[in-house]
Design a protein around this motif. Structure first.
Motif, PDB file in Angstrom:
ATOM      1  N   SER A  24       0.806  -1.227   0.000  1.00 46.19           N
ATOM      2  CA  SER A  24       0.000   0.000   0.000  1.00 46.19           C
ATOM      3  C   SER A  24       0.836   1.272   0.000  1.00 46.19           C
ATOM      4  O   SER A  24       0.301   2.351  -0.237  1.00 46.19           O
ATOM      5  N   VAL A  25       2.126   1.153   0.225  1.00 50.41           N
ATOM      6  CA  VAL A  25       2.956   2.357   0.349  1.00 50.41           C
ATOM      7  C   VAL A  25       2.899   3.232  -0.904  1.00 50.41           C
ATOM      8  O   VAL A  25       2.845   4.462  -0.796  1.00 50.41           O
ATOM      9  N   GLN A  26       2.863   2.649  -2.075  1.00 45.23           N
ATOM     10  CA  GLN A  26       2.869   3.460  -3.296  1.00 45.23           C
ATOM     11  C   GLN A  26       1.612   4.315  -3.440  1.00 45.23           C
ATOM     12  O   GLN A  26       1.661   5.389  -4.037  1.00 45.23           O
ATOM     13  N   SER A  27       0.510   3.885  -2.873  1.00 39.51           N
ATOM     14  CA  SER A  27      -0.714   4.689  -2.953  1.00 39.51           C
ATOM     15  C   SER A  27      -0.698   5.839  -1.948  1.00 39.51           C
ATOM     16  O   SER A  27      -1.584   6.685  -1.969  1.00 39.51           O
ATOM     17  N   ASP A  30       2.479  10.051  -2.557  1.00 43.80           N
ATOM     18  CA  ASP A  30       2.183  11.430  -2.964  1.00 43.80           C
ATOM     19  C   ASP A  30       1.674  12.272  -1.800  1.00 43.80           C
ATOM     20  O   ASP A  30       2.062  13.426  -1.644  1.00 43.80           O
ATOM     21  N   GLU A  31       0.787  11.683  -0.993  1.00 42.06           N
ATOM     22  CA  GLU A  31       0.251  12.422   0.159  1.00 42.06           C
ATOM     23  C   GLU A  31       1.350  12.736   1.168  1.00 42.06           C
ATOM     24  O   GLU A  31       1.431  13.838   1.694  1.00 42.06           O
ATOM     25  N   TYR A  32       2.214  11.779   1.425  1.00 44.08           N
ATOM     26  CA  TYR A  32       3.332  12.015   2.345  1.00 44.08           C
ATOM     27  C   TYR A  32       4.273  13.084   1.780  1.00 44.08           C
ATOM     28  O   TYR A  32       4.792  13.917   2.512  1.00 44.08           O
ATOM     29  N   ALA A  33       4.506  13.070   0.475  1.00 45.29           N
ATOM     30  CA  ALA A  33       5.398  14.045  -0.161  1.00 45.29           C
ATOM     31  C   ALA A  33       4.869  15.466   0.036  1.00 45.29           C
ATOM     32  O   ALA A  33       5.648  16.400   0.238  1.00 45.29           O
ATOM     33  N   ARG A  34       3.550  15.627   0.003  1.00 52.31           N
ATOM     34  CA  ARG A  34       2.962  16.949   0.248  1.00 52.31           C
ATOM     35  C   ARG A  34       3.255  17.432   1.664  1.00 52.31           C
ATOM     36  O   ARG A  34       3.181  18.610   1.949  1.00 52.31           O
ATOM     37  N   ARG A  35       3.599  16.502   2.536  1.00 51.62           N
ATOM     38  CA  ARG A  35       3.936  16.836   3.925  1.00 51.62           C
ATOM     39  C   ARG A  35       5.457  16.827   4.127  1.00 51.62           C
ATOM     40  O   ARG A  35       5.934  16.733   5.244  1.00 51.62           O
ATOM     41  N   ASN A  36       6.195  16.885   3.033  1.00 49.18           N
ATOM     42  CA  ASN A  36       7.666  16.872   3.064  1.00 49.18           C
ATOM     43  C   ASN A  36       8.230  15.598   3.672  1.00 49.18           C
ATOM     44  O   ASN A  36       9.261  15.624   4.338  1.00 49.18           O
ATOM     45  N   GLN A  37       7.543  14.490   3.459  1.00 46.29           N
ATOM     46  CA  GLN A  37       8.027  13.190   3.914  1.00 46.29           C
ATOM     47  C   GLN A  37       8.233  12.331   2.669  1.00 46.29           C
ATOM     48  O   GLN A  37       7.275  11.937   2.011  1.00 46.29           O
ATOM     49  N   ASN A  38       9.509  12.060   2.360  1.00 48.39           N
ATOM     50  CA  ASN A  38       9.825  11.380   1.110  1.00 48.39           C
ATOM     51  C   ASN A  38      10.544  10.052   1.281  1.00 48.39           C
ATOM     52  O   ASN A  38      10.841   9.386   0.306  1.00 48.39           O
ATOM     53  N   ASP A  39      10.829   9.665   2.491  1.00 47.81           N
ATOM     54  CA  ASP A  39      11.543   8.418   2.763  1.00 47.81           C
ATOM     55  C   ASP A  39      10.547   7.256   2.708  1.00 47.81           C
ATOM     56  O   ASP A  39       9.763   7.044   3.636  1.00 47.81           O
ATOM     57  N   VAL A  40      10.581   6.503   1.614  1.00 50.93           N
ATOM     58  CA  VAL A  40       9.609   5.432   1.386  1.00 50.93           C
ATOM     59  C   VAL A  40       9.673   4.376   2.485  1.00 50.93           C
ATOM     60  O   VAL A  40       8.643   3.858   2.922  1.00 50.93           O
ATOM     61  N   GLU A  41      10.867   4.056   2.964  1.00 52.75           N
ATOM     62  CA  GLU A  41      10.984   3.060   4.035  1.00 52.75           C
ATOM     63  C   GLU A  41      10.335   3.560   5.324  1.00 52.75           C
ATOM     64  O   GLU A  41       9.696   2.793   6.043  1.00 52.75           O
ATOM     65  N   ASP A  46       5.614   3.548   9.030  1.00 50.95           N
ATOM     66  CA  ASP A  46       4.459   4.226   9.626  1.00 50.95           C
ATOM     67  C   ASP A  46       3.164   3.479   9.323  1.00 50.95           C
ATOM     68  O   ASP A  46       2.306   3.312  10.196  1.00 50.95           O
ATOM     69  N   ILE A  47       3.003   3.044   8.076  1.00 48.64           N
ATOM     70  CA  ILE A  47       1.805   2.297   7.678  1.00 48.64           C
ATOM     71  C   ILE A  47       1.732   0.983   8.451  1.00 48.64           C
ATOM     72  O   ILE A  47       0.673   0.606   8.969  1.00 48.64           O
ATOM     73  N   TYR A  48       2.859   0.295   8.529  1.00 46.80           N
ATOM     74  CA  TYR A  48       2.928  -0.969   9.269  1.00 46.80           C
ATOM     75  C   TYR A  48       2.520  -0.775  10.732  1.00 46.80           C
ATOM     76  O   TYR A  48       1.655  -1.501  11.248  1.00 46.80           O
ATOM     77  N   ARG A  49       3.127   0.192  11.395  1.00 46.60           N
ATOM     78  CA  ARG A  49       2.827   0.416  12.808  1.00 46.60           C
ATOM     79  C   ARG A  49       1.368   0.816  13.020  1.00 46.60           C
ATOM     80  O   ARG A  49       0.743   0.393  13.997  1.00 46.60           O
TER      81      ARG A  49
END
Length: 170
Positions: A24-27, A30-41, A46-49
């Motif tokens: 699900s990370v790829q979906s 973009d939303e995280y990038a708008r929040r200046n969060q670009n580290d996919v790992e 975060d999604i896992y937790r």
């Protein structure tokens, strides 16, 4: 406010959460990038937790012989994500938010300003989960409309976020 102890999910559930985060990370990028969060790992973690927290609350509610919907493991594209509740128990909407303890930051939960929970929560409840590396996990449950939303301490979040800090819970 009472701290309610949570148990870690079993290995099978943890693996399901890991697979969910991976796919699900790829979906969400973009939303995280708008929040200046670009580290996919980091986003994946975060999604896992967050999903693990949902299962811990779900297991707790089941242990009290209550009806509760299962955590959703469906992967939605970015256009079909919502601020809907994570779980429902006996007609009550439960929004699960997680915080993984890091000594550099106070225990807090971050919300989008546009999330209805920050403005018109109705009778929805928050399940505010605190997770630790050592497995000492707990949560607080609070009616969302009684929550004390505050400006984030981190300046860069203030434009779009609000926080609830553990120290402000009653």
């Amino acid at each position: 406010m009472k701290k309610i102890k949570l148990k870690n999910p079993n290995a099978y559930t943890l693996k399901r959460c890991e697979i969910f985060a991976e796919f699900s990370v790829q979906s969400s990028v973009d939303e995280y990038a708008r929040r200046n969060q670009n580290d996919v790992e980091k986003i994946k973690l975060d999604i896992y937790r967050g999903k693990v927290a949902e299962f811990m609350v779900y297991d707790y509610i089941l242990s009290k012989d209550k009806n509760v919907t299962k955590p959703d493991l469906e992967i939605y594209d970015k256009y079909h994500k919502s601020f809907d509740s994570d779980l429902m128990s006996d007609g009550v909407n439960l929004h699960v938010k997680s915080h993984f303890v890091n000594p550099r930051f106070p225990v807090s939960w971050v919300f989008q300003k546009k999330d209805k929970l920050t403005t018109s929560a109705g009778d929805d409840y928050l399940c505010l989960v605190v997770m630790n590396e050592n497995g000492d996990n707990w949560f607080y449950i609070q009616k969302a409309k009684l929550a004390k939303f505050e400006q984030p301490k981190k300046e860069s979040l203030r434009a779009s976020k609000l926080c609830i800090y553990e120290k402000s819970l009653n």
